[in-house]
Design a protein around this motif. Structure first.
Motif, PDB file in Angstrom:
ATOM      1  N   VAL A  98      -3.107  -9.267  -1.440  1.00  0.00           N
ATOM      2  CA  VAL A  98      -3.216  -8.014  -0.692  1.00  0.00           C
ATOM      3  C   VAL A  98      -2.134  -7.033  -1.152  1.00  0.00           C
ATOM      4  N   ALA A  99      -0.962  -7.533  -1.459  1.00  0.00           N
ATOM      5  CA  ALA A  99       0.128  -6.669  -1.926  1.00  0.00           C
ATOM      6  C   ALA A  99      -0.236  -5.939  -3.219  1.00  0.00           C
ATOM      7  N   PHE A 121       1.275  -9.929   8.859  1.00  0.00           N
ATOM      8  CA  PHE A 121       2.469  -9.424   8.177  1.00  0.00           C
ATOM      9  C   PHE A 121       2.086  -8.769   6.845  1.00  0.00           C
ATOM     10  N   GLY A 122       1.238  -9.437   6.064  1.00  0.00           N
ATOM     11  CA  GLY A 122       0.783  -8.882   4.787  1.00  0.00           C
ATOM     12  C   GLY A 122      -0.009  -7.610   4.972  1.00  0.00           C
ATOM     13  N   ILE A 123      -0.839  -7.577   5.995  1.00  0.00           N
ATOM     14  CA  ILE A 123      -1.639  -6.379   6.286  1.00  0.00           C
ATOM     15  C   ILE A 123      -0.730  -5.214   6.661  1.00  0.00           C
ATOM     16  N   ALA A 124       0.269  -5.483   7.497  1.00  0.00           N
ATOM     17  CA  ALA A 124       1.185  -4.422   7.916  1.00  0.00           C
ATOM     18  C   ALA A 124       1.959  -3.844   6.734  1.00  0.00           C
ATOM     19  N   HIS A 125       2.351  -4.697   5.808  1.00  0.00           N
ATOM     20  CA  HIS A 125       3.075  -4.201   4.639  1.00  0.00           C
ATOM     21  C   HIS A 125       2.173  -3.366   3.733  1.00  0.00           C
ATOM     22  N   PRO A 145       0.357 -12.789  16.871  1.00  0.00           N
ATOM     23  CA  PRO A 145       0.500 -11.361  17.174  1.00  0.00           C
ATOM     24  C   PRO A 145       1.947 -10.900  17.096  1.00  0.00           C
ATOM     25  N   ASP A 146       2.897 -11.780  17.423  1.00  0.00           N
ATOM     26  CA  ASP A 146       4.307 -11.401  17.330  1.00  0.00           C
ATOM     27  C   ASP A 146       4.714 -11.121  15.891  1.00  0.00           C
ATOM     28  N   ASP A 147       4.172 -11.887  14.917  1.00  0.00           N
ATOM     29  CA  ASP A 147       4.460 -11.627  13.504  1.00  0.00           C
ATOM     30  C   ASP A 147       3.986 -10.244  13.126  1.00  0.00           C
TER      31      ASP A 147
END
Length: 164
Positions: A98-99, A121-125, A145-147
């Motif tokens: 994804v990155a 986490f990967g999606i948010a980045h 969800p916390d991640d």
């Protein structure tokens, strides 16, 4: 496939599960008017996608149940010059793959379904790298969800998100 590649004006192509077709994928480079491509099947491999960046008009790409693809395939996909829409359904990709999509600066829509190794986490980045891209993802089994909230707070790109 030879007869198909003679159709120079072809704009949309959907190729379902077909083990014979996999080796013919590099011939798609001859379809210079192709704008939308859907590929499906477990026999689609990274190396067979090498010709995708030569498709200058390709703006929509969908992979369905392409279980043999790896993160490296997304590096090739990110090099498609006018890619605006990407769908990955049932792919074994990870946050590393994804990155790679951060290089796809024209990407406006990304859909990830049944890609359990992609974390929030990967999606948010990726969202931080491509703030104008709408990213839709099915629930990931690899993160909580916390991640996701931590990653969004770190990237400072939260616009909206449904946690239903």
């Amino acid at each position: 496939m030879e007869k198909l590649t003679a159709c120079k004006s072809l704009r949309t192509l959907n190729i379902g599960t077909n083990s014979v077709l996999g080796e013919s994928l590099p011939r798609l480079a001859a379809l210079t008017s192709l704008e939308s491509l859907t590929l499906g099947g477990r026999d689609i491999r990274d190396a067979q996608l090498a010709s995708l960046p030569s498709l200058k008009k390709l703006n929509s790409l969908c992979f369905i149940h392409c279980y043999a693809l790896s993160d490296a395939a997304l590096e090739t996909v990110a090099a498609v010059p006018n890619l605006a829409k990407l769908e990955l359904i049932g792919a074994p990709i990870t946050d590393t793959g994804v990155a790679h999509l951060a290089a796809a600066k024209k990407l406006k829509s990304l859909t990830l379904r049944t890609c359990p190794k992609v974390t929030n986490f990967g999606i948010a980045h990726l969202q931080a790298a491509l703030p104008k891209c709408k990213i839709e993802a099915s629930a990931s089994s690899e993160s909580s969800p916390d991640d996701w909230l931590s990653a969004v707070c770190d990237s400072r790109v939260l616009r909206s998100r449904s946690l239903s």
